[in-house]
Scaffold this motif. Sequence first.
Motif, PDB file in Angstrom:
ATOM      1  N   SER A  46      93.174  57.683  26.445  1.00 57.38           N
ATOM      2  CA  SER A  46      92.070  58.387  25.775  1.00 57.38           C
ATOM      3  C   SER A  46      91.080  57.416  25.135  1.00 57.38           C
ATOM      4  O   SER A  46      90.304  57.783  24.268  1.00 57.38           O
ATOM      5  N   TYR A  48      96.834  70.035  12.914  1.00 50.14           N
ATOM      6  CA  TYR A  48      96.768  69.705  14.349  1.00 50.14           C
ATOM      7  C   TYR A  48      97.008  70.960  15.184  1.00 50.14           C
ATOM      8  O   TYR A  48      97.954  71.711  14.923  1.00 50.14           O
ATOM      9  N   THR A 102      92.492  63.369  18.870  1.00 53.10           N
ATOM     10  CA  THR A 102      93.933  63.220  18.639  1.00 53.10           C
ATOM     11  C   THR A 102      94.680  64.555  18.590  1.00 53.10           C
ATOM     12  O   THR A 102      95.904  64.566  18.549  1.00 53.10           O
ATOM     13  N   SER A 103      93.948  65.665  18.595  1.00 51.08           N
ATOM     14  CA  SER A 103      94.637  66.968  18.637  1.00 51.08           C
ATOM     15  C   SER A 103      94.248  67.776  19.865  1.00 51.08           C
ATOM     16  O   SER A 103      94.859  68.804  20.154  1.00 51.08           O
ATOM     17  N   GLY A 104      93.212  67.321  20.557  1.00 45.50           N
ATOM     18  CA  GLY A 104      92.756  68.066  21.737  1.00 45.50           C
ATOM     19  C   GLY A 104      92.120  69.397  21.376  1.00 45.50           C
ATOM     20  O   GLY A 104      92.090  70.323  22.179  1.00 45.50           O
ATOM     21  N   SER A 137      90.517  65.175  25.996  1.00 37.35           N
ATOM     22  CA  SER A 137      91.791  64.693  25.448  1.00 37.35           C
ATOM     23  C   SER A 137      92.772  65.866  25.366  1.00 37.35           C
ATOM     24  O   SER A 137      92.923  66.488  24.329  1.00 37.35           O
ATOM     25  N   CYS A 163      96.006  67.539  24.757  1.00 35.52           N
ATOM     26  CA  CYS A 163      97.225  67.197  24.014  1.00 35.52           C
ATOM     27  C   CYS A 163      98.294  68.247  24.292  1.00 35.52           C
ATOM     28  O   CYS A 163      98.014  69.451  24.273  1.00 35.52           O
ATOM     29  N   ALA A 165     101.267  60.661  22.529  1.00 34.69           N
ATOM     30  CA  ALA A 165     100.375  61.250  21.515  1.00 34.69           C
ATOM     31  C   ALA A 165      99.890  60.157  20.570  1.00 34.69           C
ATOM     32  O   ALA A 165     100.548  59.124  20.397  1.00 34.69           O
ATOM     33  N   ARG A 205      99.353  63.030  25.554  1.00 35.72           N
ATOM     34  CA  ARG A 205      97.907  63.255  25.610  1.00 35.72           C
ATOM     35  C   ARG A 205      97.413  62.668  26.929  1.00 35.72           C
ATOM     36  O   ARG A 205      97.590  61.481  27.186  1.00 35.72           O
TER      37      ARG A 205
END
Length: 384
Positions: free
Chosen positions: A17, A123, A146-148, A306, A308, A341, A350
């Motif tokens: 990512s 998240y 970072t959480s999509g 991204s 996740c 992740a 991810r």
Amino acid sequence: MTIDQPATRPVNPRFSSGPCAKPPVFDVSKLAGAALGRSHRAAIGKDKLKAAIEGTREILGIPADYRIGIVPASDTGAVEMALWSLLGARKVEMLAWESFGAGWVTDVVKQLKLDAEVKTADYGRIVDLASVDFDNDVVFTWNGTTSGVRVPNGDWIAADRQGLTICDATSAAFAMDLPWDKLDVTTFSWQKVLGGEAAHGMIVLSPRAVERLESYTPAWPLPKIFRMTKGGKLIEGIFKGETINTPSMLAVEDYLLALDWARSVGGLKGLIARADANAQAIFDFCEAHDWIANLAEDAATRSNTSVCLKFTDARIQDGAAFAKAVAKRLEAEGVALDIGAYRDAPAGLRIWCGGTVETSDVAAVLPWLAWAFEVEIAAQAQAA
Ligand SMILES: Cc1ncc(COP(=O)(O)O)c(C=O)c1O
């Protein structure tokens, strides 16, 4: 018990990512035309920097009266330049639902020490966008890498706002539609969706953002690297390729190559379609398997870059160790690199789906994910 490996491997196992996969046509030899060993202020350097700016405008459909600058320190540099230069004139509202958004909250609350209204979500979720007050300056991340989780669109942003919107769009630009009329400051880095190099950030300013820069002086000192005005006037040169300090002309050449590739796949529309197809392959895989799910709870907020994932199988004893073991196994097989992740995010995977990733490679990696899952479940049973 042996679990058979899938027959096909992704041609390119790079699903990081950021830095993200280079465009499929990339080859280092294609950078031979870079203006290396030349001044970036010479005509050749300035022309290339200008081409990077205007190519960005063309592909992203940025209005002619918006300024686009190439600035130091990647997306972080561009965001912090905006926060330090613009905030403090009116109340600030900070929206955060993952690690990078949380980082901007820290900047504003702990470093700039502004009395901001902070709205956060865990998240997988997003803040209540309907509650945002656009009399305030509003800082948010379009796609939480970072959480999509991404904002579904720009409809929630008031057209007649008094405050400015400051948007970190680094994992959204070139993969999602950005409504420029709703965004006063937008930032991103070359290392994300177009698979360029890090080091430089881009900052896009609406006329209202420029007006703020020219009418407001923050109470704190600004290092040279953040300064966009001189004597109360915008330094227009920055937005024509006269960078504040020395850029990497190799990175510029690489970005120009990425822009050319973007044109070849149909520009923004083509890039969005590629990311959508990649993400859809994973969404379909989640639908078909009851042991894995998208971390983003609401389908409307699911990222197409991204993506996740979380493991949901009740047999899993240690979620973090399990996810790490799956990622490690896929890396060892050379079929998926860098898909663990993010370090601050919940345990899981991810998988980057931006346009430089080929849908055939996403399709090829998913059976491997199913294989690694079964192998780890078996290994866990054996260890028990
Ligand atoms: C949403 C978001 N903001 C900021 C950053 C930081 O970007 P850079 O390292 O290019 O400064 C990242 C990097 O992944 C990101 O995903």
